[in-house]
Design an enzyme around this catalytic site. Structure first.
Site, PDB file in Angstrom:
ATOM      1  N   ASP A 106       0.726  -1.186  -0.315  1.00 52.23           N
ATOM      2  CA  ASP A 106       0.152   0.091  -0.038  1.00 52.23           C
ATOM      3  C   ASP A 106       0.721   1.148   0.091  1.00 52.23           C
ATOM      4  O   ASP A 106       0.641   2.209   0.791  1.00 52.23           O
ATOM      5  CB  ASP A 106      -1.119   0.037   1.323  1.00 52.23           C
ATOM      6  CG  ASP A 106      -1.659  -1.335   1.395  1.00 52.23           C
ATOM      7  OD1 ASP A 106      -1.876  -1.688   2.529  1.00 52.23           O
ATOM      8  OD2 ASP A 106      -2.047  -1.868   0.526  1.00 52.23           O
ATOM      9  N   GLU A 124     -11.063   0.325  -3.684  1.00 50.63           N
ATOM     10  CA  GLU A 124     -10.469   0.852  -2.468  1.00 50.63           C
ATOM     11  C   GLU A 124      -9.120   1.652  -3.198  1.00 50.63           C
ATOM     12  O   GLU A 124      -8.948   2.029  -4.282  1.00 50.63           O
ATOM     13  CB  GLU A 124     -10.106  -0.445  -1.749  1.00 50.63           C
ATOM     14  CG  GLU A 124      -9.122  -1.293  -2.582  1.00 50.63           C
ATOM     15  CD  GLU A 124      -9.190  -2.542  -1.556  1.00 50.63           C
ATOM     16  OE1 GLU A 124      -8.397  -3.593  -2.134  1.00 50.63           O
ATOM     17  OE2 GLU A 124      -9.818  -2.787  -0.730  1.00 50.63           O
TER      18      GLU A 124
HETATM   19  C1  6LW Z   1      -5.728  -2.045   2.344  1.00 53.00           C
HETATM   20  C2  6LW Z   1      -6.505  -2.247   1.178  1.00 53.00           C
HETATM   21  C3  6LW Z   1      -6.386  -3.697   1.057  1.00 53.00           C
HETATM   22  O1  6LW Z   1      -6.149  -1.193   3.230  1.00 53.00           O
HETATM   23  O2  6LW Z   1      -5.885  -4.361   1.982  1.00 53.00           O
HETATM   24  O3  6LW Z   1      -6.664  -5.718  -0.062  1.00 53.00           O
HETATM   25  C4  6LW Z   1      -5.666  -3.395   3.106  1.00 53.00           C
HETATM   26  N1  6LW Z   1      -6.684  -4.449  -0.029  1.00 53.00           N
HETATM   27  O4  6LW Z   1      -6.557  -1.320   0.034  1.00 53.00           O
HETATM   28  C5  6LW Z   1      -4.531  -3.595   3.851  1.00 53.00           C
HETATM   29  O5  6LW Z   1      -3.144  -3.824   2.952  1.00 53.00           O
END
Ligand code: 6LW
Length: 501
Positions: free
Chosen positions: A15, A182
């Site tokens: 991330d 996301e």
């Molecule tokens: C992050 C999100 C994700 O906040 O996992 O799978 C979380 N996607 O974008 C933790 O890395």
């Protein structure tokens, strides 16, 4: 754009978010249950990165004492506004949405201000023309009866000082129809506001999509070519690419930093290191980004190191503990690292453990333990259910060394007795044969070795697939280090040697 090393930041560093100020780059990544939290990497040429600080040097800033595995510090966004650096993040299944500030990212960061009213994850921070702060985030409900409910990409104006939203959240976009829209980021570029997201989930289906609007508040029109970046269904060595952040590269072009994995095995199934930070280049065509595939370019220079505690005045920034401050686990005393047992083992949520990220695919970790004052050992950990330990304890017969492979619901141990005295412990991951055999299906094998004086024993050779992001179903990666189970064992040094073979 220049061919930068890839991974840009090796080892579990998912991330990634990056900002450029006065030609200097600062990059932050997620740390989940580990303390210190949120490393800051700095670079002046985008190729060489130095770990210069951790935003959360004390557990009170992130409050991860009780977070479940997989929870904790998720997905920072680092930005600069009016000369002040801001880093906003979600402490999932913990404090919630928190913003930290600093005048120098390599220096001290604030205690953190909770932003009430942001029900979701992956908060982004931007400012509109009149300087109002805008938080754009992914509406994933992480706690309560609706946990798991996804409400798409949402946004609110916020008062960062008061720590609250200034309005009810608005829905901006649900993505292109893939799961888990996301990791939103809002960018002003020429006449457009761009909203870039990840979608498809952080596994093999991961990708990056984008939409644009004349206003930061939308409505947003999607790029017809979404997802404009993804490795899905390819046999590229870097997979799961997504969760990106854009920045101007030193040559003025646009770069995207993002997460990815390097799965190994005949069917590319197992990623020992978990999600790392990679980079690729972006070209703008008709006002839309076109991404280059993410190309593997491991660093030529060696990442090996040896830390002699007789020469170390303090623990460097790379040492991490689990749900507790490192200083509560160990101190450097009389030329050795003294790790204080507290009744926990590596099966516990807060073990007496200090570790560092594995940086290369093939790795040899070693340490020297003096068991006169206590028992403990060397371990490679994914979480409290998944860890490979090599433990030593002094007895009347000599030093009993025990190799242990612990995976969810299964555990196996092998023991041997070595002559009394300091013992060197080795956990070596060795690559698998390039063939189409059962052995070749896995990522690597971990060999457990111990030595005292002229006596050396190899206790076990265990399949490494269990210590992978896929098998552990984990957001983190391999973290190797030392631990104590009784008394206060003393470690003289800790070493890592690796290669990307
Ligand atoms: C992050 C999100 C994700 O906040 O996992 O799978 C979380 N996607 O974008 C933790 O890395």
């Amino acid at each position: 754009m220049t061919d930068y090393p890839n991974p840009l930041i090796p080892g579990f560093n998912p991330d990634p978010s990056v900002v450029r100020v006065d030609g200097v780059y600062y990059l932050a990544t997620s740390t989940f249950e580990y303390v210190p939290g949120i490393p800051i990497y700095r670079s002046t040429d985008f190729a060489n990165w130095e770990h210069v600080a951790n935003v959360a040097t004390d557990i009170s800033q992130i409050g991860v004492e009780e977070v479940i595995t997989g929870g904790g510090v998720w997905a920072p966004t680092i930005r600069n506004h009016d000369g002040l650096f801001h880093l906003i993040v979600t402490i999932a299944m913990g404090r919630g949405c928190v913003v930290y500030t600093a005048t120098d990212p390599a220096g001290e960061w604030s205690q953190g201000t909770l932003i009430e009213g942001i029900e979701g994850i992956d908060p982004d921070l931007a400012w509109d023309e009149d300087g109002t702060a805008i938080v754009t985030y992914s509406g994933l409900v992480t706690v309560g009866p609706d946990a798991g409910l996804h409400t798409g990409i949402r946004q609110s104006r916020v008062d960062l000082v008061a720590g609250r939203t200034l309005e009810a959240p608005r829905s901006l976009w649900a993505g292109s129809g893939f799961k888990f829209p996301e990791a939103p980021h809002l960018y002003r570029r020429s006449d457009w506001w761009y909203l870039m997201i990840a979608e498809g989930g952080t596994e093999r289906g991961h990708g990056v999509s984008i939409a644009r609007s004349a206003s930061p508040y939308g409505p947003f029109d999607p790029n017809p070519a979404n997802p404009f970046l993804s490795a899905r269904s390819t046999n590229r060595p870097i997979q799961n690419t997504g969760h990106g952040d854009l920045v101007e590269a030193p040559d003025g072009s646009t770069a995207i930093v993002l997460l990815g994995v390097r799965p190994r095995g005949a069917t590319q199934a197992f990623s020992a290191l978990g999600r790392e930070t990679f980079v690729s280049s972006i070209e703008w065509v008709d006002g839309w980004p076109v991404a280059e595939p993410v190309i593997l370019r491991p660093r030529e220079e060696s990442l090996d190191y040896r830390i002699d505690f007789a020469e170390a005045a303090e623990l460097d920034l790379g040492w991490m503990a689990v749900r507790r401050n490192p200083a509560t686990v160990a101190t450097i005393t009389d030329g050795a690292l003294a790790v204080v047992a507290d009744g926990t083992t590596m099966d516990d949520h807060r073990p007496a453990f200090l570790g560092r990220r594995q940086l290369t695919q093939t790795a040899a970790f070693s340490t020297e333990i003096d068991t006169a004052s206590g028992s403990g050992g060397l371990t490679v950990r994914y979480d409290e259910l998944t860890h490979y330990d090599l433990e030593a304890r002094a007895t009347a017969e000599g030093v009993v060394v025990t190799a242990r492979a612990a995976v969810p619901g299964i555990r196996q141990e092998w023991s041997a007795v070595l002559p009394a005295g300091a013992v060197t412990l080795h956990l070596d991951s060795e690559p698998t044969p390039i063939s189409f055999s059962a052995e070749a299906m896995t990522s690597d094998f971990v060999v457990f070795r111990a030595r005292s004086g002229d006596t050396e024993v190899t206790l076990a050779r265990v399949d490494g697939r269990y210590l992978s992001a896929e098998t552990a179903a984990s957001f983190t990666g391999r973290v190797a280090g030392v631990y104590a189970v009784a008394g206060t064992p003393r470690f003289g040094w800790f070493a890592f040697a690796g290669s990307n073979d």
